[in-house]
Design a protein around this motif. Sequence first.
Motif, PDB file in Angstrom:
ATOM      1  N   HIS A  27       4.802  -1.815  -5.127  1.00 33.25           N
ATOM      2  CA  HIS A  27       4.437  -2.349  -6.434  1.00 33.25           C
ATOM      3  C   HIS A  27       5.220  -3.634  -6.691  1.00 33.25           C
ATOM      4  O   HIS A  27       6.155  -3.968  -5.961  1.00 33.25           O
ATOM      5  CB  HIS A  27       4.680  -1.325  -7.549  1.00 33.25           C
ATOM      6  CG  HIS A  27       6.125  -1.003  -7.792  1.00 33.25           C
ATOM      7  ND1 HIS A  27       6.812  -0.037  -7.085  1.00 33.25           N
ATOM      8  CD2 HIS A  27       7.027  -1.522  -8.670  1.00 33.25           C
ATOM      9  CE1 HIS A  27       8.058   0.035  -7.512  1.00 33.25           C
ATOM     10  NE2 HIS A  27       8.220  -0.861  -8.473  1.00 33.25           N
TER      11      HIS A  27
ATOM     12  N   ARG B 225       0.574   8.088  -5.543  1.00 32.49           N
ATOM     13  CA  ARG B 225       1.070   6.837  -6.112  1.00 32.49           C
ATOM     14  C   ARG B 225       1.180   5.789  -5.011  1.00 32.49           C
ATOM     15  O   ARG B 225       1.584   6.095  -3.890  1.00 32.49           O
ATOM     16  CB  ARG B 225       2.446   7.058  -6.737  1.00 32.49           C
ATOM     17  CG  ARG B 225       3.097   5.785  -7.245  1.00 32.49           C
ATOM     18  CD  ARG B 225       4.491   6.043  -7.780  1.00 32.49           C
ATOM     19  NE  ARG B 225       5.167   4.803  -8.123  1.00 32.49           N
ATOM     20  CZ  ARG B 225       6.413   4.734  -8.561  1.00 32.49           C
ATOM     21  NH1 ARG B 225       7.110   5.845  -8.712  1.00 32.49           N
ATOM     22  NH2 ARG B 225       6.960   3.579  -8.846  1.00 32.49           N
ATOM     23  N   ASN B 226       0.802   4.540  -5.336  1.00 32.38           N
ATOM     24  CA  ASN B 226       0.976   3.461  -4.370  1.00 32.38           C
ATOM     25  C   ASN B 226       2.448   3.321  -4.006  1.00 32.38           C
ATOM     26  O   ASN B 226       3.328   3.446  -4.860  1.00 32.38           O
ATOM     27  CB  ASN B 226       0.467   2.138  -4.946  1.00 32.38           C
ATOM     28  CG  ASN B 226      -1.031   2.014  -4.848  1.00 32.38           C
ATOM     29  OD1 ASN B 226      -1.698   2.919  -4.364  1.00 32.38           O
ATOM     30  ND2 ASN B 226      -1.563   0.896  -5.306  1.00 32.38           N
ATOM     31  N   ARG B 227       2.704   3.036  -2.747  1.00 27.48           N
ATOM     32  CA  ARG B 227       4.084   2.949  -2.275  1.00 27.48           C
ATOM     33  C   ARG B 227       4.679   1.555  -2.468  1.00 27.48           C
ATOM     34  O   ARG B 227       5.883   1.367  -2.310  1.00 27.48           O
ATOM     35  CB  ARG B 227       4.134   3.336  -0.790  1.00 27.48           C
ATOM     36  CG  ARG B 227       3.662   4.759  -0.517  1.00 27.48           C
ATOM     37  CD  ARG B 227       4.705   5.779  -0.897  1.00 27.48           C
ATOM     38  NE  ARG B 227       5.857   5.720  -0.028  1.00 27.48           N
ATOM     39  CZ  ARG B 227       5.944   6.377   1.142  1.00 27.48           C
ATOM     40  NH1 ARG B 227       4.945   7.130   1.561  1.00 27.48           N
ATOM     41  NH2 ARG B 227       7.035   6.283   1.882  1.00 27.48           N
TER      42      ARG B 227
ATOM     43  N   ASN C 103      -2.948   0.554  -9.370  1.00 25.11           N
ATOM     44  CA  ASN C 103      -1.909  -0.275  -8.758  1.00 25.11           C
ATOM     45  C   ASN C 103      -0.874  -0.637  -9.817  1.00 25.11           C
ATOM     46  O   ASN C 103      -1.226  -1.135 -10.891  1.00 25.11           O
ATOM     47  CB  ASN C 103      -2.531  -1.548  -8.175  1.00 25.11           C
ATOM     48  CG  ASN C 103      -3.590  -1.241  -7.139  1.00 25.11           C
ATOM     49  OD1 ASN C 103      -3.301  -0.679  -6.092  1.00 25.11           O
ATOM     50  ND2 ASN C 103      -4.839  -1.591  -7.445  1.00 25.11           N
TER      51      ASN C 103
END
Length: 216
Positions: free
Chosen positions: A168, A164-166, A210
């Motif tokens: 957002h 998971r993108n850190r 994203n």
Amino acid sequence: MPAVLGSDDVSTAIANLPDWRAFDDSLHARFDAPDFLTAIRLVGEVAVAAEEMNHHPDVDIRWKKVTFTLSTHSKGGVTELDVALAQRISEVASKLSASSVPAALRRAEIAIDCLDPSAIREFWRVGLDLQEMTNPDGEHDLVDPSGTAPAVWFQQMAQPRPNRNRIHIDVYVPRAQAGNRVAALIAAGGRQVTDEHAPGWWVLADAEGNELCVCV
């Protein structure tokens, strides 16, 4: 000092104030004045009313559009003082033929997932030239005192999440607009990751994963 109103109480309190929307623990309204000088006059007359009440709004002026944000900072939310000032502002705007533009209201902030917020907070404070602020929940956020840059907050994780993108984006919108915003994002090629926290917030992602949260 008046007590903070709950979300249902806020909705009831502004039911007769159609210019205003409630989200992110604040009241928001945007007015489109006939011209720049009228916009400045609107701010001036609101300033006089705010001084009389000893309660002051955050104000943003862009040509003839004026945005007001109301919150009782010492209480960390909306109180009767904010509702009373909202009514005064709407009265002044109506007198000056400044029309409300509620559909344009929203606020964005940046969220960073991390294992230890204290270990990285100073890096982001220096890099973005922000100031540290303790929010009503006792958490440390980074904010721009001028209100022009988005705030940064740190979401502590129990363990790393490599898939998971850190980082957002959180976008705050009026509650009545949240469902339409979610639907529009899906129509724009996104997908809903989860609605388990709705109606507080929805997590969505673009075609590459994203993430963006629609919050109220």
